[in-house]
Design an enzyme around this catalytic site. Structure first.
Site, mmCIF file in Angstrom:
data_model
loop_
_atom_site.group_PDB
_atom_site.id
_atom_site.type_symbol
_atom_site.label_atom_id
_atom_site.label_comp_id
_atom_site.label_asym_id
_atom_site.label_seq_id
_atom_site.Cartn_x
_atom_site.Cartn_y
_atom_site.Cartn_z
ATOM 1 N N GLY A 182 25.140 47.143 38.478
ATOM 2 C CA GLY A 182 25.895 47.302 39.716
ATOM 3 C C GLY A 182 25.223 46.887 40.999
ATOM 4 O O GLY A 182 25.867 46.874 42.052
ATOM 5 N N GLU A 187 21.261 48.013 33.285
ATOM 6 C CA GLU A 187 22.182 46.987 32.786
ATOM 7 C C GLU A 187 22.596 46.025 33.894
ATOM 8 O O GLU A 187 23.773 45.910 34.207
ATOM 9 C CB GLU A 187 23.439 47.660 32.212
ATOM 10 C CG GLU A 187 23.179 48.687 31.116
ATOM 11 C CD GLU A 187 24.444 49.475 30.738
ATOM 12 O OE1 GLU A 187 25.447 49.405 31.471
ATOM 13 O OE2 GLU A 187 24.395 50.159 29.711
ATOM 14 N N PRO A 188 21.654 45.335 34.507
ATOM 15 C CA PRO A 188 22.008 44.452 35.623
ATOM 16 C C PRO A 188 22.698 43.180 35.140
ATOM 17 O O PRO A 188 22.328 42.623 34.112
ATOM 18 C CB PRO A 188 20.649 44.114 36.236
ATOM 19 C CG PRO A 188 19.707 44.134 35.073
ATOM 20 C CD PRO A 188 20.212 45.243 34.174
ATOM 21 N N ARG A 236 37.232 34.745 40.996
ATOM 22 C CA ARG A 236 36.909 35.819 41.941
ATOM 23 C C ARG A 236 37.677 35.772 43.259
ATOM 24 O O ARG A 236 38.150 36.815 43.716
ATOM 25 C CB ARG A 236 35.399 35.887 42.184
ATOM 26 C CG ARG A 236 34.591 36.173 40.898
ATOM 27 C CD ARG A 236 33.126 36.438 41.184
ATOM 28 N NE ARG A 236 32.958 37.680 41.896
ATOM 29 C CZ ARG A 236 32.739 37.796 43.186
ATOM 30 N NH1 ARG A 236 32.612 36.712 43.937
ATOM 31 N NH2 ARG A 236 32.645 38.964 43.743
ATOM 32 N N TYR A 287 39.825 39.093 43.452
ATOM 33 C CA TYR A 287 39.309 40.153 44.320
ATOM 34 C C TYR A 287 39.374 39.790 45.798
ATOM 35 O O TYR A 287 38.847 40.531 46.631
ATOM 36 C CB TYR A 287 37.832 40.439 44.013
ATOM 37 C CG TYR A 287 37.463 40.631 42.573
ATOM 38 C CD1 TYR A 287 38.075 41.611 41.795
ATOM 39 C CD2 TYR A 287 36.479 39.853 41.986
ATOM 40 C CE1 TYR A 287 37.709 41.798 40.482
ATOM 41 C CE2 TYR A 287 36.100 40.038 40.661
ATOM 42 C CZ TYR A 287 36.712 41.007 39.909
ATOM 43 O OH TYR A 287 36.337 41.198 38.617
ATOM 44 N N CYS A 308 49.382 25.727 39.836
ATOM 45 C CA CYS A 308 50.676 26.006 40.433
ATOM 46 C C CYS A 308 50.848 27.497 40.717
ATOM 47 O O CYS A 308 51.663 28.182 40.093
ATOM 48 C CB CYS A 308 51.782 25.489 39.525
ATOM 49 S SG CYS A 308 51.580 23.739 39.249
ATOM 50 N N GLU A 309 50.025 27.998 41.612
ATOM 51 C CA GLU A 309 50.081 29.390 42.061
ATOM 52 C C GLU A 309 49.592 29.384 43.510
ATOM 53 O O GLU A 309 48.571 28.748 43.804
ATOM 54 C CB GLU A 309 49.089 30.280 41.287
ATOM 55 C CG GLU A 309 49.260 30.329 39.793
ATOM 56 C CD GLU A 309 50.073 31.523 39.325
ATOM 57 O OE1 GLU A 309 50.425 32.382 40.163
ATOM 58 O OE2 GLU A 309 50.346 31.575 38.123
ATOM 59 N N TYR A 331 30.164 36.195 36.775
ATOM 60 C CA TYR A 331 31.625 36.316 36.723
ATOM 61 C C TYR A 331 32.277 35.018 37.197
ATOM 62 O O TYR A 331 33.325 35.031 37.830
ATOM 63 C CB TYR A 331 32.086 37.542 37.534
ATOM 64 C CG TYR A 331 31.350 38.794 37.112
ATOM 65 C CD1 TYR A 331 31.636 39.384 35.886
ATOM 66 C CD2 TYR A 331 30.325 39.333 37.878
ATOM 67 C CE1 TYR A 331 30.931 40.488 35.445
ATOM 68 C CE2 TYR A 331 29.608 40.440 37.449
ATOM 69 C CZ TYR A 331 29.920 41.022 36.237
ATOM 70 O OH TYR A 331 29.216 42.107 35.794
HETATM 71 C C1 LIG Z 1 29.899 45.058 34.133
HETATM 72 C C2 LIG Z 1 28.933 46.054 33.652
HETATM 73 C C3 LIG Z 1 27.579 45.967 34.006
HETATM 74 C C4 LIG Z 1 27.038 44.920 34.950
HETATM 75 O O1 LIG Z 1 27.469 45.091 36.257
HETATM 76 P P1 LIG Z 1 26.839 44.214 37.425
HETATM 77 O O2 LIG Z 1 27.540 44.664 38.633
HETATM 78 O O3 LIG Z 1 27.109 42.788 37.121
HETATM 79 O O4 LIG Z 1 25.381 44.509 37.476
HETATM 80 C C5 LIG Z 1 26.705 46.900 33.464
HETATM 81 N N1 LIG Z 1 27.143 47.871 32.626
HETATM 82 C C6 LIG Z 1 28.428 47.983 32.269
HETATM 83 C C7 LIG Z 1 28.853 49.068 31.352
HETATM 84 C C8 LIG Z 1 29.370 47.088 32.771
HETATM 85 O O5 LIG Z 1 30.660 47.221 32.430
#
Ligand SMILES: *Cc1c(COP(=O)(O)O)cnc(C)c1O
Length: 423
Positions: free
Chosen positions: A241, A275-276, A318, A322, A348-349, A377
């Protein structure tokens, strides 16, 4: 952090020591281009913040899932955070150690659970009571033991875009803290389940540290509750995140993020899992596209200038999905003249745009443009909508470059379809 590793030399844009024009000439457009240096730098910078702390960095495969990228990160010691059987397949093919693979996601099928068990992954992040039951069933069938963590929904506001907030009570992810104990107690009594950890992931593109700390505090409290009930925990998974700079965001430096986490973690005896995704790959890749047409639509309230490029929302979702902002720069340094334009694709959107009401140096038909910070992404979210072959992915390293995924051909679009239909 390295921002895309781009420089202008004599008015021409280079990635590493490769002129973008040369790649466009050989590979055609559009294409994604990743910088090996930026990728390695970003991983190293993130991971080194936790030096001396027992930890495991599991790259979030969904942010950028090309095999070559996964291999580079795997060789640097990265594990993988996966969210599907397909990502498990990729991570294993790329040589990532299964014992460093974490499986997250709310909808794991039986087949996927089975594959991951056979693969010997480190841990399943369980997101519902039914998933726990299913995993126990599958593990029993094949005589395996599944290591699990429950993904706790800590009800923390990550202060990011609603579509990428995942740790609020109203989101579909995880299980509420006050229901989690009951699930851990259930899991403890299951024959083929081994409790390994506690996890959370509160959202993506966070630009402040405080929500992470708040989530960690809630997990710590919960771990104390677990301990009081005789349940020990080996892994604390804080998810991903950490945000990046697209425009003028000021996300925390990974070392500051790490320092805040480590401070909060002091005295705890468990392995930290991170989990980056975006923070590793986001600023390590760009999308290069060529201007097809420029046009002016008048007759409305005011004249509108459009730059029509050969990349579209199917290639980079994106902006449409978003309303996300990506800097866009000319590949050949352009005139001083600025104009206000929409940069749009051929789909075509009306939602098919890369930039809206953007002040840009004047561009002309045939010019190349670079859409920055597209490494996360970007390709991984691309589709074949409008029957558009998916674009090439290219990796630059010093003065060399290599295609790491060929541009799809028309035949690829038809794969699996049939003309012999019943009538
Ligand atoms: C998408 C996701 C991430 C990675 O998020 P980032 O914002 O790209 O760092 C990590 N863990 C889980 C469970 C996710 O769904």
């Amino acid at each position: 952090m390295i921002m895309d590793n781009l420089t202008y030399r004599d008015g021409k844009l280079f990635c590493e020591d490769v002129p973008l024009e040369a790649i466009a000439k050989q590979v055609g457009t559009p294409f994604y281009l990743y910088s090996t240096t930026a990728l390695k730098h970003n991983f190293q910078e993130f991971d080194s913040g936790f030096d001396g702390q027992d930890h495991l960095t599991c790259f979030a495969v969904k942010s950028c899932s090309n095999l070559a990228i996964l291999q580079i990160l795997g060789k640097m010691g990265s594990g993988a955070d996966i969210v599907s059987g397909g990502e498990l397949f990729r991570a294993m093919k790329a040589g990532i150690d299964p014992n460093k693979i974490i499986y997250s996601g709310v909808g794991k099928t039986k087949a996927e659970l089975r594959e991951a068990l056979y693969g010997g992954i480190l841990m399943f992040n369980i997101e519902s009571p039914q998933e726990l039951d299913r995993l126990q069933g599958v593990a029993e069938e094949i005589g395996a033991t599944a290591r699990v963590a429950f993904r706790i929904n800590p009800d923390v506001d990550p202060k990011t875009h609603a579509y990428i907030s995942t740790g609020l009570a109203k989101n579909k992810f995880g299980i509420p803290v006050d229901e989690a104990l009951q699930e851990y107690l259930r899991a403890r009594d299951m024959e083929n389940i081994e409790i390994a950890g506690v996890s959370c992931h509160i959202g993506s593109q966070l630009t402040e540290i405080s929500p992470f700390v708040e989530a960690l505090q809630k997990l710590k409290e919960f771990i104390t509750t677990l301990n009081d009930n005789g349940i020990g925990i080996s892994y604390l998974d804080l998810g991903g995140g950490v945000g990046i700079t697209y425009d003028d965001e000021k996300p925390p430096h990974p070392h500051d993020y790490a320092a805040a986490i480590r401070k909060e973690l002091a005295g705890m005896d468990c392995t930290l899992i991170l989990e980056p995704g975006r923070v590793i790959t986001g600023n390590a890749g760009i999308l290069v596209t060529r201007v097809q047409y420029t046009k002016v639509n008048s007759g409305g309230e005011k004249e509108k200038q459009f730059v029509v490029v050969d990349a579209a929302m199917n290639d980079l979702a994106r902006p449409s999905l978003y309303g996300a902002y990506h800097k866009i720069v000319p590949v050949t340094e352009a005139s001083e003249d600025q104009e206000l334009v929409d940069i749009v694709g051929p789909i075509c959107e009306t939602g098919d745009f890369l930039a809206k009401d953007r002040m840009m140096p004047k561009v002309e038909q045939g010019d190349l443009l670079a859409v920055l910070s597209s490494g996360a992404y970007g390709f991984s979210m691309s589709s074949n909508y409008n029957s558009r072959p998916r674009v090439a992915e290219v990796l630059a390293c010093n003065e060399r470059f290599q295609v790491i995924r060929y541009r799809e051909e028309y035949e690829d679009l038809l794969r699996g379809e049939s003309l012999s239909v019943m009538e």
